[in-house]
Motif scaffolding. Structure first.
Motif, PDB file in Angstrom:
ATOM      1  N   SER A  55      -4.603   3.087  10.510  1.00 51.91           N
ATOM      2  CA  SER A  55      -2.665   2.422  10.828  1.00 51.91           C
ATOM      3  C   SER A  55      -2.467   2.533   9.563  1.00 51.91           C
ATOM      4  N   GLY A  56      -3.295   2.255   8.859  1.00 50.81           N
ATOM      5  CA  GLY A  56      -1.863   2.400   7.328  1.00 50.81           C
ATOM      6  C   GLY A  56      -1.566   1.217   6.639  1.00 50.81           C
ATOM      7  N   LEU A  57      -2.785  -0.170   7.278  1.00 50.09           N
ATOM      8  CA  LEU A  57      -2.824  -1.783   7.054  1.00 50.09           C
ATOM      9  C   LEU A  57      -3.418  -1.531   5.089  1.00 50.09           C
ATOM     10  N   PRO A  58      -3.040  -2.103   4.335  1.00 46.14           N
ATOM     11  CA  PRO A  58      -3.219  -2.335   3.468  1.00 46.14           C
ATOM     12  C   PRO A  58      -4.773  -3.563   3.776  1.00 46.14           C
ATOM     13  N   THR A  59      -5.743  -3.827   2.826  1.00 41.59           N
ATOM     14  CA  THR A  59      -6.551  -4.294   3.150  1.00 41.59           C
ATOM     15  C   THR A  59      -5.944  -5.760   3.140  1.00 41.59           C
ATOM     16  N   ARG A  60      -5.082  -6.236   1.772  1.00 46.59           N
ATOM     17  CA  ARG A  60      -4.810  -7.791   2.118  1.00 46.59           C
ATOM     18  C   ARG A  60      -3.831  -7.755   3.549  1.00 46.59           C
ATOM     19  N   VAL A  61      -3.058  -7.049   3.312  1.00 46.59           N
ATOM     20  CA  VAL A  61      -2.757  -7.751   5.260  1.00 46.59           C
ATOM     21  C   VAL A  61      -3.902  -7.917   5.891  1.00 46.59           C
ATOM     22  N   ILE A  62      -4.720  -6.635   5.767  1.00 47.89           N
ATOM     23  CA  ILE A  62      -6.049  -7.062   7.307  1.00 47.89           C
ATOM     24  C   ILE A  62      -5.888  -8.264   7.218  1.00 47.89           C
ATOM     25  N   LYS A  63      -6.546  -9.027   6.320  1.00 52.24           N
ATOM     26  CA  LYS A  63      -7.309  -9.684   5.257  1.00 52.24           C
ATOM     27  C   LYS A  63      -6.554 -11.321   6.408  1.00 52.24           C
ATOM     28  N   GLN A  64      -5.150 -11.486   6.104  1.00 53.62           N
ATOM     29  CA  GLN A  64      -4.466 -11.957   6.786  1.00 53.62           C
ATOM     30  C   GLN A  64      -3.941 -11.548   8.293  1.00 53.62           C
TER      31      GLN A  64
END
Length: 141
Positions: A55-64
């Motif tokens: 969906s386009g989320l970067p891994t740093r945001v996914i981690k949160q």
């Protein structure tokens, strides 16, 4: 389970699973021989990670976000920048749009299947079938 089995069960290449581990998105245990040992719950976690990445989320945001998926009470607020919040708001809105599109498509398919099934029933002199598409009503001959 070992990395090969997790790879097969999720359709995710082993290298990508190692990348998820490097990013702190996936934390396997270790067997006595040093091999990665993934719990059953890792299958769902990997699928969730893939969905968020797609969906386009970067891994740093996914981690949160991941801890919130497992336990909504575990929300990590520290480090949530204005950019992170804006990214999540855009993603939320995009998901809502895709959900609406999927619902319309679902309704169209349901209508089509109903029309096809009615059309396949043996009966003489049946008038034209009307079925509802997501954006209009169409008449079938």
């Amino acid at each position: 389970m070992r990395i090969g089995e997790l790879s097969e069960r999720t359709g995710t290449p082993r290298r990508m699973l190692r990348y998820y581990e490097e990013q702190g998105l996936l934390v396997p245990g270790r067997a006595s021989n040093g091999y990665r040992d993934y719990a059953q719950g890792c299958v769902d976690r990997v699928l969730q990670i893939r969905g968020l990445l797609d969906s386009g989320l970067p891994t740093r945001v996914i981690k949160q976000v991941l801890p919130c998926i497992d336990d909504p009470a575990a929300i990590h607020i520290s480090g949530a920048t204005a950019e992170t919040i804006a990214t999540l708001e855009r993603e939320r809105d995009s998901m809502a749009h895709r959900i609406r599109c999927l619902l319309r498509s679902h309704e169209a398919i349901v209508g089509y299947l109903e029309a096809v099934r009615r059309d396949q029933q043996p009966s003489a002199g049946v008038p034209a079938v009307r079925y509802r598409r997501a954006d209009s009503v169409t008449e079938a001959a």
